[in-house]
Design a protein around this motif. Structure first.
Motif, PDB file in Angstrom:
ATOM      1  N   ALA A  58     -26.918  21.789 -41.239  1.00 58.16           N
ATOM      2  CA  ALA A  58     -27.392  22.204 -39.922  1.00 58.16           C
ATOM      3  C   ALA A  58     -26.271  22.881 -39.133  1.00 58.16           C
ATOM      4  O   ALA A  58     -26.473  23.908 -38.478  1.00 58.16           O
ATOM      5  CB  ALA A  58     -27.922  21.001 -39.154  1.00 58.16           C
ATOM      6  N   LEU A  59     -25.085  22.288 -39.218  1.00 56.72           N
ATOM      7  CA  LEU A  59     -23.935  22.805 -38.482  1.00 56.72           C
ATOM      8  C   LEU A  59     -23.591  24.217 -38.954  1.00 56.72           C
ATOM      9  O   LEU A  59     -23.412  25.138 -38.162  1.00 56.72           O
ATOM     10  CB  LEU A  59     -22.761  21.856 -38.746  1.00 56.72           C
ATOM     11  CG  LEU A  59     -21.690  21.671 -37.708  1.00 56.72           C
ATOM     12  CD1 LEU A  59     -22.292  21.336 -36.363  1.00 56.72           C
ATOM     13  CD2 LEU A  59     -20.736  20.558 -38.134  1.00 56.72           C
TER      14      LEU A  59
ATOM     15  N   ALA B 298     -26.042  26.886 -37.956  1.00 62.43           N
ATOM     16  CA  ALA B 298     -26.122  27.179 -36.525  1.00 62.43           C
ATOM     17  C   ALA B 298     -25.034  28.134 -36.060  1.00 62.43           C
ATOM     18  O   ALA B 298     -25.101  28.651 -34.951  1.00 62.43           O
ATOM     19  CB  ALA B 298     -26.033  25.882 -35.722  1.00 62.43           C
TER      20      ALA B 298
ATOM     21  N   ARG C 232     -32.861  24.418 -37.318  1.00 64.75           N
ATOM     22  CA  ARG C 232     -32.725  24.189 -35.881  1.00 64.75           C
ATOM     23  C   ARG C 232     -33.077  22.746 -35.603  1.00 64.75           C
ATOM     24  O   ARG C 232     -34.233  22.348 -35.752  1.00 64.75           O
ATOM     25  CB  ARG C 232     -33.658  25.130 -35.100  1.00 64.75           C
ATOM     26  CG  ARG C 232     -33.292  26.589 -35.236  1.00 64.75           C
ATOM     27  CD  ARG C 232     -31.961  26.916 -34.571  1.00 64.75           C
ATOM     28  NE  ARG C 232     -31.570  28.298 -34.777  1.00 64.75           N
ATOM     29  CZ  ARG C 232     -30.720  28.705 -35.717  1.00 64.75           C
ATOM     30  NH1 ARG C 232     -30.165  27.829 -36.534  1.00 64.75           N
ATOM     31  NH2 ARG C 232     -30.405  29.973 -35.844  1.00 64.75           N
TER      32      ARG C 232
ATOM     33  N   THR D 179     -24.951  23.383 -32.607  1.00 62.94           N
ATOM     34  CA  THR D 179     -26.348  23.175 -33.014  1.00 62.94           C
ATOM     35  C   THR D 179     -27.290  23.327 -31.823  1.00 62.94           C
ATOM     36  O   THR D 179     -28.408  23.820 -31.960  1.00 62.94           O
ATOM     37  CB  THR D 179     -26.574  21.787 -33.650  1.00 62.94           C
ATOM     38  OG1 THR D 179     -26.167  20.781 -32.735  1.00 62.94           O
ATOM     39  CG2 THR D 179     -25.801  21.631 -34.937  1.00 62.94           C
TER      40      THR D 179
END
Lengths: 370, 353
Positions: A270-271, A274, A293, B203
């Motif tokens: 996820a990091l 992003a 996301r 994020t």
């Protein structure tokens, strides 16, 4: 700028690769006070909760994570600016986790720190010369040719004009101030530098100058770095090994290659997905990277989720994640030294998926419509 | 980007051309040390439904420009010259009472730090409802319902209850969502976002950026997106304007500026930034020196003291003559178009890959 820098010879060289700093089970809880009329401790911020890491001689170890994940607290515990609640820190075999001021004195000269904010970390009432010679004065070090000569040497190493010895910090720009901070950290010829977000307060064009300087210092002087930052691209550029933190825990650690191209923990995925990137290929969109996301923000470290701390924002979470905390181990499919704390790890790739993972409800709703 | 011929006074038709046009804007501040020329001859246009990204380092004048558009500068110390036309209305000479009708209604702003931009004394719901009552004349009840609806739209869970909370009860990402709700409550035609994600985690930043993009599709606002992060701009903007020391040095579509940049400063920015896929063996290529003081800006081209391509121009043109920025796709540099193309292809691009 620093091309013809004068580098002092290392006094007692140690072999690269042997552990310099070993941390195990390191924990820091900050008490939360409340209540009336008698204020008592009503809870704890579990800033760092049982982390293990090893920094080897001459290597740069990166620590990444979002705000509140405990990366700065870790840096402060290692430099012993904070007293650990639990766990041990050992530097070259010597346990310093609860060492007294006197016991620490010789170690402190070998572990130095570079701070984030070049404005508040320099005393405005001292000259540059005084700031940089301060550590030598405190430790009673009298280098050959005197302290002033050494300070001028250090100014040259970090790419500042030695003539500026008598100037005050306000006469310098942000990038130059950060160079002064680096010179101060180098004054005692340390073996380990803890750099806490050393470039994040600087402008883009200046960041690169300071990163290059730190990299030169690290390579030429063989100083080990604990490089704490939230910028994944900068950490990748600077560190050979990287640990990812989330809510006080290390959730994945490994060499650079493993973390950036074969991540296993969903949070690392996820990091990485992003990070906004300039794509240089001509096909427009960010060239085949996965899109994840997450929903919401990081939970409060006062009452972190049970089991795996990432489970509340994870798309793979199952019942097991709530009851059982995943250990940080080398899961099957990982290379040696690549440890992941996850029950249901992801595939080791950052390629685009068939379907984007969008957990944010508002985003999902808007994209459904469109 | 389209350029317009000046037609002050007559409002442009709603769907054609620029909705906001700024012409030859100069902003200077009187300080104890002298006059700071924060913005020095800036022109640009923003169309409805499009996003203009403004990139620059601190002190490049990007925020000042946008504060001036909304008249948020202190008139006592500020001199503003030039022309700002919003939907045909001249804003520089407009009276405060007229500006009040524009702010929060036709044009709204999202600030960098949502904690200082929200009032700690009022509930989030009330702060969102207020512009709706003022500009649309809605009743308290209707405005509150609208605030709840907006909070739901930006993804605040349980919006009915959360509208009664105060800003300190929200997390950083949620506060920024509340700010977006507040900015969009009157369905503005122009939204100015000044580093809206700089204070957020990566994020959360990704969530907010995607949310802004999706909301723009729904509301059709034009967005001015200010940032120092080229990665963010690549993601958000249709057109890009690169600013340095108070003026624009390059502009074009996002594709043009990022894939075939023409100005040495843009090259420097791209080169100095590490990426997730950049070559690890090589040191970064920083721009030498530091941004100039705007009290005593350099003569000629503002970038010349830091530029490594000056000798290619020859003579002293860079020091004596200020390069101008032509309309449309352009860069303010004395290098010839051929030189720009070959330098980028042969010297800059290989280092990026």
């Amino acid at each position: 700028m620093t091309e013809d820098m004068v580098l002092p010879a290392q006094h007692n060289p140690v072999t690269v690769g042997e552990p310099l700093l070993e941390v195990s089970g390191l924990t820091k809880y900050f008490p939360v006070k409340g209540g009336f009329p008698i204020r008592r401790t009503i809870g704890h911020v579990q800033a760092v909760d049982g982390i293990d890491l090893t920094v080897r001689v001459g290597e740069s170890f990166g620590l990444v994570g979002e705000s509140g994940c405990g990366k700065s607290t870790t840096g402060r515990l290692i430099t012993r600016l904070l007293e650990p609640t639990n766990g041990s820190i050992s530097y070259r075999g010597q346990d310093i986790s609860h060492a007294s001021r006197r016991e620490l004195a010789p170690v402190r000269s070998e572990i130095q720190m570079i701070f984030q904010d070049p404005y508040s970390s320099l005393n405005p009432r001292q000259t540059v010369g005084k700031i940089i010679s301060g550590p030598m004065e405190i430790n009673g070090i009298e280098p050959d040719g005197g302290r002033e000569k050494r300070v001028r040497e250090l100014l040259e190493i970090v790419g500042l004009n030695p003539e500026h010895y008598n100037r005050f910090p306000h006469e310098f720009s942000g990038g130059q101030r950060q160079r002064i901070g680096v010179a101060r950290a180098l004054a005692l010829e340390p073996k380990l530098i803890v750099a806490d977000e050393p470039v994040s307060a600087l402008d883009v064009s200046i960041q690169a100058q300071v990163v290059n300087l730190l990299q030169e210092v690290q390579r030429e002087l063989g100083i080990a770095f604990l490089f704490i930052a939230h910028d994944l691209a900068v950490v990748r550029h600077f560190s050979q090994r990287v640990a990812v933190m989330y809510l006080g825990k290390i959730i994945e650690v490994g060499d650079r290659e493993a973390i950036y191209t074969r991540p296993r923990h969903p949070y690392t995925h996820a990091l990485l997905s992003a990070v906004p990137e300039v794509s240089l290929t001509d096909d427009g969109d960010s060239a085949g990277r996965e899109r994840i996301r997450l929903a919401g923000d990081v939970p409060s470290p006062i009452s972190p989720p049970s089991g795996c701390r990432f489970r509340t924002r994870c798309w793979k979470a199952q019942d097991k994640c709530a009851t059982e905390e995943p250990p940080l181990v080398q899961i099957s499919g990982n290379h040696a030294g690549h440890l992941t704390a996850c029950h249901f790890p992801e595939d080791p790739t950052t390629e685009a998926r068939d379907e984007d993972i969008v957990l944010d409800p508002a985003l999902a709703a808007l994209e459904e419509e469109g | 980007m389209t350029t317009l011929t000046k037609d002050a006074g007559t409002p442009a038709p709603a769907d054609a051309g620029a909705f906001l046009s700024v012409r030859d804007l100069h902003v200077s501040f009187k300080t104890e040390d002298g006059v700071v020329r924060a913005v020095d001859g800036l022109s640009f246009d923003v169309e409805r439904g499009k996003t203009l990204g403004i990139v620059g380092e601190s002190g490049s004048g990007k925020s000042v420009t946008n504060l001036t558009i909304l008249g948020l500068h202190n008139p006592q110390f500020t001199t503003v010259e030039g022309e700002i036309l919003l939907d045909g209305q001249e804003l520089i000479t407009a009276r405060e009472s007229e500006l009040e009708k524009v702010r929060g209604n036709k044009a709204a702003m999202i600030f960098q730090d949502p904690l200082t931009a929200l009032s700690p004394y009022y509930t989030v719901g009330r702060q969102i409802a207020e512009p709706f009552m003022k500009h649309r004349g809605a009743s308290k009840r209707a405005a509150w319902d609208r605030a709840v609806e907006m909070l739901a739209k930006v993804g605040i869970p349980n919006p009915k209850e959360r509208a009664k909370d105060y800003p300190h009860q929200f997390s950083g990402g949620m506060r920024q969502r509340a700010m977006i709700a507040m900015a969009l409550v009157c369905d503005p035609d122009l939204l100015i976002a000044d580093e809206p994600t700089t204070a957020l985690d990566v994020t959360v930043q990704a969530q907010i950026l995607d949310l802004l993009k999706d909301l723009q599709q729904e509301f059709g606002s034009g967005i001015i997106f200010i940032t120092h992060d080229l990665g963010v701009i690549a993601d958000m903007a249709d057109d890009i304007m690169v600013m340095y020391a108070g003026s624009a040095v390059e502009r074009g579509t996002t594709n043009e500026v990022l894939r075939a940049p023409q100005h040495p400063y843009t090259w420097g920015l791209l080169n100095s930034m590490p990426r997730l896929d950049s070559d690890l063996g090589m040191p970064l290529n920083p721009i030498p020196g530091a941004p100039p003081s705007l009290l005593t800006p350099p003569s000629g081209c503002r970038f010349h003291p830091r530029c490594t391509f000056q000798d290619r121009v020859g003579g002293t043109r860079c020091v004596t003559e200020r390069p101008l920025l032509a309309p449309d796709r352009a860069s303010a540099c004395h290098l010839t178009a051929d030189q720009k193309r070959t330098i980028f292809l042969e010297e800059i691009k290989p280092r990026l890959a």
